[in-house]
Design a protein around this motif. Structure first.
Motif, PDB file in Angstrom:
ATOM      1  N   LYS A 209       0.850  -1.190   0.000  1.00 36.43           N
ATOM      2  CA  LYS A 209       0.000   0.000   0.000  1.00 36.43           C
ATOM      3  C   LYS A 209       0.887   1.241   0.000  1.00 36.43           C
TER       4      LYS A 209
ATOM      5  N   GLN B 271      -3.546   5.223   2.032  1.00 34.81           N
ATOM      6  CA  GLN B 271      -4.886   4.698   2.309  1.00 34.81           C
ATOM      7  C   GLN B 271      -5.700   5.747   3.047  1.00 34.81           C
TER       8      GLN B 271
ATOM      9  N   ILE C 201     -10.227   3.806   0.530  1.00 34.82           N
ATOM     10  CA  ILE C 201      -9.658   4.006  -0.795  1.00 34.82           C
ATOM     11  C   ILE C 201      -8.163   3.761  -0.626  1.00 34.82           C
TER      12      ILE C 201
ATOM     13  N   ALA D  14      -4.273   3.110  -2.518  1.00 32.94           N
ATOM     14  CA  ALA D  14      -3.354   3.079  -3.664  1.00 32.94           C
ATOM     15  C   ALA D  14      -2.431   1.889  -3.413  1.00 32.94           C
TER      16      ALA D  14
ATOM     17  N   THR E 213       0.475   1.271 -10.326  1.00 32.87           N
ATOM     18  CA  THR E 213      -0.323   1.425  -9.113  1.00 32.87           C
ATOM     19  C   THR E 213      -1.806   1.311  -9.438  1.00 32.87           C
ATOM     20  N   ASP E 214      -2.526   0.526  -8.638  1.00 32.24           N
ATOM     21  CA  ASP E 214      -3.980   0.398  -8.748  1.00 32.24           C
ATOM     22  C   ASP E 214      -4.634   1.283  -7.697  1.00 32.24           C
ATOM     23  N   LEU E 215      -5.848   1.740  -7.995  1.00 33.14           N
ATOM     24  CA  LEU E 215      -6.668   2.442  -7.021  1.00 33.14           C
ATOM     25  C   LEU E 215      -7.807   1.503  -6.665  1.00 33.14           C
TER      26      LEU E 215
ATOM     27  N   ARG F  34     -11.906  -1.764  -8.608  1.00 28.87           N
ATOM     28  CA  ARG F  34     -10.472  -1.543  -8.775  1.00 28.87           C
ATOM     29  C   ARG F  34     -10.239  -0.889 -10.131  1.00 28.87           C
TER      30      ARG F  34
ATOM     31  N   SER G  38      -3.547  -0.052 -13.089  1.00 30.77           N
ATOM     32  CA  SER G  38      -2.562   0.931 -13.563  1.00 30.77           C
ATOM     33  C   SER G  38      -2.717   1.271 -15.041  1.00 30.77           C
TER      34      SER G  38
END
Length: 187
Positions: A121, A124, A144, A146, A159-161, A176, A179
């Motif tokens: 992470k 957050q 939420i 990252a 990076t995913d959110l 989700r 990236s």
């Protein structure tokens, strides 16, 4: 309970102030020094310069309390750019991050992890009602996050959110954005 006029005051212990303290008379002023634990370290309100002068190192350790519960005070920290600041506004119970002219206020969430790998992470934001009672009501209701989608390198920062919400129990992943911009919904 009233006004006390003093010519000189030395305070060697802790003092809690819950309202306004006035030193001097408007347009007259006096120097005010706050000494630190390190020899030669102090903050000075210099009445000749109409400003604060820092001498030595300033560091707060432990808990700093400003105001009294259910009374509050505004707290403002200024940035190096004109007009930029962070302020807790007690009138609206709100934290504002303001940027300078033509610059938005920014909030940075970061990690001190030296080797970021898939799943770490980076930052957050949690939403919670900790004053509730029971078991489900006091856990994080939404988040939420990252999240690293690969091991970082000089040329990789995938990076995913990730969005988590709860209906009962702890919040779980519902959406989700990866990236590459692909959106997936959890089952």
């Amino acid at each position: 309970d009233g006004t006390t006029n003093l010519d000189a005051v030395d305070i060697d212990g802790a003092v809690q102030i819950d309202s306004t303290v006035t030193v001097g008379v408007d347009n007259t002023g006096y120097d005010v020094k706050l000494f630190g634990a390190t020899s030669g370290s102090y903050w000075l309100w210099d009445e000749d310069a109409d400003g604060v002068v820092q001498v030595g190192t300033s560091q707060l350790t432990g808990t700093l309390t400003v105001g009294v519960d259910d009374t509050g005070h505004d707290v403002k920290f200024f940035g190096a750019t004109s007009g930029a600041y962070m302020e807790w506004d007690e009138n609206v119970d709100e934290l504002e991050l303001r940027g300078g002219a033509a610059t938005p206020g920014k909030l940075l969430l970061s990690t001190a992890e030296a080797t970021v790998v898939d799943g770490n992470k980076l930052g957050q934001i949690d939403f919670q009602a900790p004053a509730e009672t029971g078991t489900d009501a006091i856990v994080v209701g939404a988040s939420i996050i990252a999240e690293a989608d690969a091991t970082f390198s000089a040329s990789v920062n995938s990076t995913d959110l990730v969005f988590l919400t709860a209906d009962s129990g702890a919040a779980t992943e519902k959406l989700r954005i990866d990236s590459t911009g692909q959106v997936t919904f959890a089952d």
